[in-house]
Every structure is written in C-alpha cells, then in structure tokens.
Write a protein that holds these residues in place. Structure first.
Motif, PDB file in Angstrom:
ATOM      1  N   SER A 213     -53.566  -5.640 -30.103  1.00  0.00           N
ATOM      2  CA  SER A 213     -53.552  -4.458 -29.251  1.00  0.00           C
ATOM      3  C   SER A 213     -54.423  -4.740 -28.037  1.00  0.00           C
ATOM      4  O   SER A 213     -55.555  -5.207 -28.171  1.00  0.00           O
ATOM      5  CB  SER A 213     -54.096  -3.257 -30.027  1.00  0.00           C
ATOM      6  N   ARG A 214     -53.887  -4.454 -26.849  1.00  0.00           N
ATOM      7  CA  ARG A 214     -54.638  -4.713 -25.621  1.00  0.00           C
ATOM      8  C   ARG A 214     -54.547  -3.516 -24.691  1.00  0.00           C
ATOM      9  O   ARG A 214     -53.508  -2.868 -24.599  1.00  0.00           O
ATOM     10  CB  ARG A 214     -54.089  -5.946 -24.892  1.00  0.00           C
ATOM     11  N   THR A 215     -55.619  -3.272 -23.975  1.00  0.00           N
ATOM     12  CA  THR A 215     -55.560  -2.311 -22.892  1.00  0.00           C
ATOM     13  C   THR A 215     -54.850  -2.972 -21.718  1.00  0.00           C
ATOM     14  O   THR A 215     -54.747  -4.210 -21.652  1.00  0.00           O
ATOM     15  CB  THR A 215     -56.967  -1.888 -22.445  1.00  0.00           C
ATOM     16  N   PRO A 216     -54.335  -2.193 -20.750  1.00  0.00           N
ATOM     17  CA  PRO A 216     -53.736  -2.808 -19.566  1.00  0.00           C
ATOM     18  C   PRO A 216     -54.696  -3.751 -18.837  1.00  0.00           C
ATOM     19  O   PRO A 216     -54.287  -4.790 -18.324  1.00  0.00           O
ATOM     20  CB  PRO A 216     -53.356  -1.604 -18.706  1.00  0.00           C
ATOM     21  N   GLU A 217     -55.988  -3.406 -18.805  1.00  0.00           N
ATOM     22  CA  GLU A 217     -56.965  -4.274 -18.146  1.00  0.00           C
ATOM     23  C   GLU A 217     -57.116  -5.590 -18.906  1.00  0.00           C
ATOM     24  O   GLU A 217     -57.185  -6.672 -18.301  1.00  0.00           O
ATOM     25  CB  GLU A 217     -58.324  -3.585 -18.036  1.00  0.00           C
ATOM     26  N   GLU A 218     -57.138  -5.521 -20.224  1.00  0.00           N
ATOM     27  CA  GLU A 218     -57.208  -6.752 -21.017  1.00  0.00           C
ATOM     28  C   GLU A 218     -55.956  -7.591 -20.814  1.00  0.00           C
ATOM     29  O   GLU A 218     -56.021  -8.820 -20.725  1.00  0.00           O
ATOM     30  CB  GLU A 218     -57.396  -6.409 -22.499  1.00  0.00           C
ATOM     31  N   ALA A 219     -54.808  -6.924 -20.721  1.00  0.00           N
ATOM     32  CA  ALA A 219     -53.557  -7.646 -20.469  1.00  0.00           C
ATOM     33  C   ALA A 219     -53.593  -8.337 -19.109  1.00  0.00           C
ATOM     34  O   ALA A 219     -53.070  -9.448 -18.950  1.00  0.00           O
ATOM     35  CB  ALA A 219     -52.372  -6.690 -20.546  1.00  0.00           C
ATOM     36  N   ALA A 220     -54.224  -7.711 -18.114  1.00  0.00           N
ATOM     37  CA  ALA A 220     -54.354  -8.340 -16.800  1.00  0.00           C
ATOM     38  C   ALA A 220     -55.192  -9.606 -16.892  1.00  0.00           C
ATOM     39  O   ALA A 220     -54.912 -10.605 -16.213  1.00  0.00           O
ATOM     40  CB  ALA A 220     -54.970  -7.367 -15.802  1.00  0.00           C
ATOM     41  N   GLY A 221     -56.224  -9.595 -17.737  1.00  0.00           N
ATOM     42  CA  GLY A 221     -57.009 -10.802 -17.950  1.00  0.00           C
ATOM     43  C   GLY A 221     -56.178 -11.920 -18.552  1.00  0.00           C
ATOM     44  O   GLY A 221     -56.287 -13.085 -18.145  1.00  0.00           O
ATOM     45  N   VAL A 222     -55.326 -11.575 -19.516  1.00  0.00           N
ATOM     46  CA  VAL A 222     -54.420 -12.567 -20.100  1.00  0.00           C
ATOM     47  C   VAL A 222     -53.459 -13.087 -19.036  1.00  0.00           C
ATOM     48  O   VAL A 222     -53.185 -14.296 -18.961  1.00  0.00           O
ATOM     49  CB  VAL A 222     -53.641 -11.955 -21.284  1.00  0.00           C
ATOM     50  N   PHE A 223     -52.948 -12.173 -18.210  1.00  0.00           N
ATOM     51  CA  PHE A 223     -52.001 -12.593 -17.166  1.00  0.00           C
ATOM     52  C   PHE A 223     -52.615 -13.654 -16.267  1.00  0.00           C
ATOM     53  O   PHE A 223     -51.996 -14.695 -15.989  1.00  0.00           O
ATOM     54  CB  PHE A 223     -51.560 -11.384 -16.342  1.00  0.00           C
ATOM     55  N   TRP A 224     -53.822 -13.420 -15.775  1.00  0.00           N
ATOM     56  CA  TRP A 224     -54.422 -14.406 -14.865  1.00  0.00           C
ATOM     57  C   TRP A 224     -54.839 -15.678 -15.590  1.00  0.00           C
ATOM     58  O   TRP A 224     -54.862 -16.766 -14.995  1.00  0.00           O
ATOM     59  CB  TRP A 224     -55.601 -13.783 -14.115  1.00  0.00           C
ATOM     60  N   HIS A 225     -55.126 -15.571 -16.868  1.00  0.00           N
ATOM     61  CA  HIS A 225     -55.362 -16.783 -17.662  1.00  0.00           C
ATOM     62  C   HIS A 225     -54.099 -17.640 -17.706  1.00  0.00           C
ATOM     63  O   HIS A 225     -54.147 -18.865 -17.533  1.00  0.00           O
ATOM     64  CB  HIS A 225     -55.791 -16.392 -19.080  1.00  0.00           C
ATOM     65  N   VAL A 226     -52.958 -16.994 -17.923  1.00  0.00           N
ATOM     66  CA  VAL A 226     -51.674 -17.697 -17.919  1.00  0.00           C
ATOM     67  C   VAL A 226     -51.374 -18.249 -16.525  1.00  0.00           C
ATOM     68  O   VAL A 226     -50.979 -19.403 -16.350  1.00  0.00           O
ATOM     69  CB  VAL A 226     -50.548 -16.742 -18.373  1.00  0.00           C
ATOM     70  N   ALA A 227     -51.567 -17.410 -15.510  1.00  0.00           N
ATOM     71  CA  ALA A 227     -51.176 -17.761 -14.143  1.00  0.00           C
ATOM     72  C   ALA A 227     -52.056 -18.831 -13.526  1.00  0.00           C
ATOM     73  O   ALA A 227     -51.651 -19.481 -12.551  1.00  0.00           O
ATOM     74  CB  ALA A 227     -51.206 -16.506 -13.275  1.00  0.00           C
ATOM     75  N   ALA A 228     -53.250 -19.029 -14.057  1.00  0.00           N
ATOM     76  CA  ALA A 228     -54.172 -20.009 -13.478  1.00  0.00           C
ATOM     77  C   ALA A 228     -53.647 -21.432 -13.561  1.00  0.00           C
ATOM     78  O   ALA A 228     -54.131 -22.309 -12.851  1.00  0.00           O
ATOM     79  CB  ALA A 228     -55.530 -19.911 -14.164  1.00  0.00           C
TER      80      ALA A 228
END
Length: 330
Positions: A213-228
C-alpha cells in the motif's frame, strides 16, 4: 517524528540531477468539458487537469503549461483508446492512417503500425533507454505473449486456456514490446521498482494480489526511482476512464484525486533537466451524462525547461513526436 524514506527520496530528487530526460504520465479518458458539477467531476476540485470549455482553468504550479489538443484526427466517430494511444506512442496520426477509430485493444493494422513505428523502438534503436513504470501479474503478461522481467514468486493466479485468448495487450504494452523492453511484474512493485496502475495498490489488493500500500507521494518516489535509470519513462492510469463508462461520480473523484496527488508529487520532485508531460487519449470522465467517449479535446500539461513547441501541439500524436525530438531521435 521519523521521516518517511519516500519523503526523503523526493527531497533528495529535488536537488539532484537524474538520468531521466522525458517522462509521460498518461491518464485514460479525461477531456475538456463544461464546468458543470452535475456531470463533470473535474468541476468539483482544482485538479491539474481541471480545465473547461466555459470557464477559466486554475493556474498550474511550478511554471507548468497547459494546452488543448484534438483527439479526432478528422475521422468521423468517437475517439477510442486503441487508436489514440497508438497515436501517442508512435507520434503518428493512427486513426487517420487506418481510416477509423479502434476501441479497446489495437487491431492488426494498429499492431503493425506499433511494431514498426513505436517511439520506444525508435528510442532503443538510437541508443536511448526507455522503461514502463507499470507492474502487472506475470501470468497476465504471459497470457498476452509479451516479455516480462524474471520473477521468483509463485504465479498469483492461473488463467484457463479458454480465457487466455481474451487477454490482449494494450497499446503501451505493445509499444515497449516492439522496443524489446521487458515489462515489470508484481515482484518489481513489491521491491519498490514499479507501480500498480492504480498508483496506491488498493485496486490490486482488492483482487487479492499481494502488493504494498502506498500513498500517492510514496508512489511518486517509486516513479523517480524507476525513471532515474532511463531516458524515457512512461506510466499509465486508466481508472478514470472506467469510472466514466460506469457513470460513477464517486469512483471518478477517487481516481482523479489519486492521480492528481501523484502527479503533483512527481512534478514537485522533477529534476531540473527532466521534462514531464501529462496527457490523455480522449474524453470520457468529464461528462458523466453519457457512458461513451466524447469528441472533446484533451489537455496536455508540460513541466520542465522552457519549451515554446508545446504551445504548438495540435493532436495527441504531438506527445510522441515531442518525446522523440527532445531525446534527439527523428
């Protein structure tokens, strides 16, 4: 109070550069309708995507730019997901090229166009890197016949042979398959290296799938981890379109609220050299008086270094063309 590791990641990303150059956040079925709360959930909030035919739109944060683009390509009928998502992911006017709008999943002509003209394929061929941030159950991807990353977990479910024939890949899955990019599985979502399409994981868990379970803000952190680790990163979210077809205001607000919070967090953490585009394929949820798609234009949002060319976008295909140009691929 202990600081969330994802909050720390977002804070660090605000001051660090990254390997990412272009990111596209795609949301299915969000057009520009009237500011009528009775039929338009976007009129209930000041979302980033809240723009209207008959009223001013709220300003965008972080110097963002909003433009309105056509979804019809001059083809009669209502725009559909398969053909317009193909347009976005090839940069080509797919409905005009095949002479019609195609709903749901790409048909043979669209699959052929994607195999030849996918922006992912062209980026990879030019030596660029691309990644799809979405994560799906491995049995689901296998039923579609698309490549996926290795997984060590037991299959989440078994799809009967008679049902496998009905499982078809979306335009995005075909675009990355054309480029030889394996798709993420739920192992990646659990490892913090991928996102479920609903962002928070709530929908996946409601179907019994083991995801965090993730908050939208936590999901944004995952997104930039992927995108890096990629030049081009794509994420797609389709709950708003489903709510539009169901004419379900509560579901529409929930989907739009989640996507908006996620997008705001992604944009707030954008590295200085990264460009972020937010787009849709056709209208739907902005008019809950009908179950079908609309012929309304859709908004495209841009966050990044100054770019005058975004102001000249005229159709959803311009999103794909801009990705190629910005990454030096013609």
């Amino acid at each position: 109070m202990k600081r969330s590791p994802w909050r720390a990641m977002l804070s660090d990303l605000r001051i660090q550069s990254s390997a990412v150059r272009v990111a596209v956040l795609f949301i299915d079925g969000v057009g520009i309708g009237r500011k009528d709360p009775a039929i338009n959930p976007l009129a209930h909030r000041e979302h980033l995507l809240s723009c209207f035919q008959d009223a001013p739109s709220p300003p965008l944060p972080h110097g963002g730019l909003r433009v309105s683009v056509d979804t019809t390509f001059g083809v009669a009928g209502r725009p559909q997901s398969a053909s317009n998502q193909t347009a976005i992911l090839t940069g080509d006017p797919a409905p005009a090229l095949i002479g019609k709008h195609v709903l749901g999943y790409p048909n043979a002509p669209l699959r052929g166009l994607m195999a030849e003209r996918s922006i992912v394929r062209r980026l990879i061929s030019a030596g660029r890197t691309a990644t799809f941030a979405n994560a799906y159950p491995a049995p689901y991807l296998e039923a579609m016949g698309v490549p996926h990353r290795d997984t060590t977990s037991p299959p989440e479910f078994t799809i009967p042979p008679e049902a496998r024939r009905k499982v078809k890949p979306s335009a995005a899955k075909l675009a990355f398959t054309a480029g030889g990019v394996p798709l993420r599985t739920l192992d990646d979502a659990r490892a913090g290296d991928g996102l479920t399409p609903d962002i928070t994981g709530d929908a996946a868990r409601a179907h019994g799938l083991p995801v965090p379970s993730r908050t939208p803000e936590e999901a944004a952190g995952v997104f930039w981890h992927v995108a890096a680790r990629a030049d081009f990163t794509y994420f797609e979210h389709y709950q708003a379109d489903e709510a539009g077809h169901a004419q379900d205001l509560a579901a529409a607000l929930a989907a739009l609220d989640t996507f908006d919070a996620f997008t705001r967090a992604v944009v707030a953490a954008r590295p200085a050299d990264a460009r972020v585009l937010v787009c849709s394929d056709h209208g739907n949820v902005e008019d809950l008086s009908t179950r079908g798609h609309t012929v309304h234009p859709v908004p495209v949002l841009y966050f990044g270094p100054p770019s005058t060319e975004v102001e000249s976008f005229s159709t959803v295909a311009d999103v794909g063309r801009a990705v190629l140009r910005w990454l030096g691929v013609e």
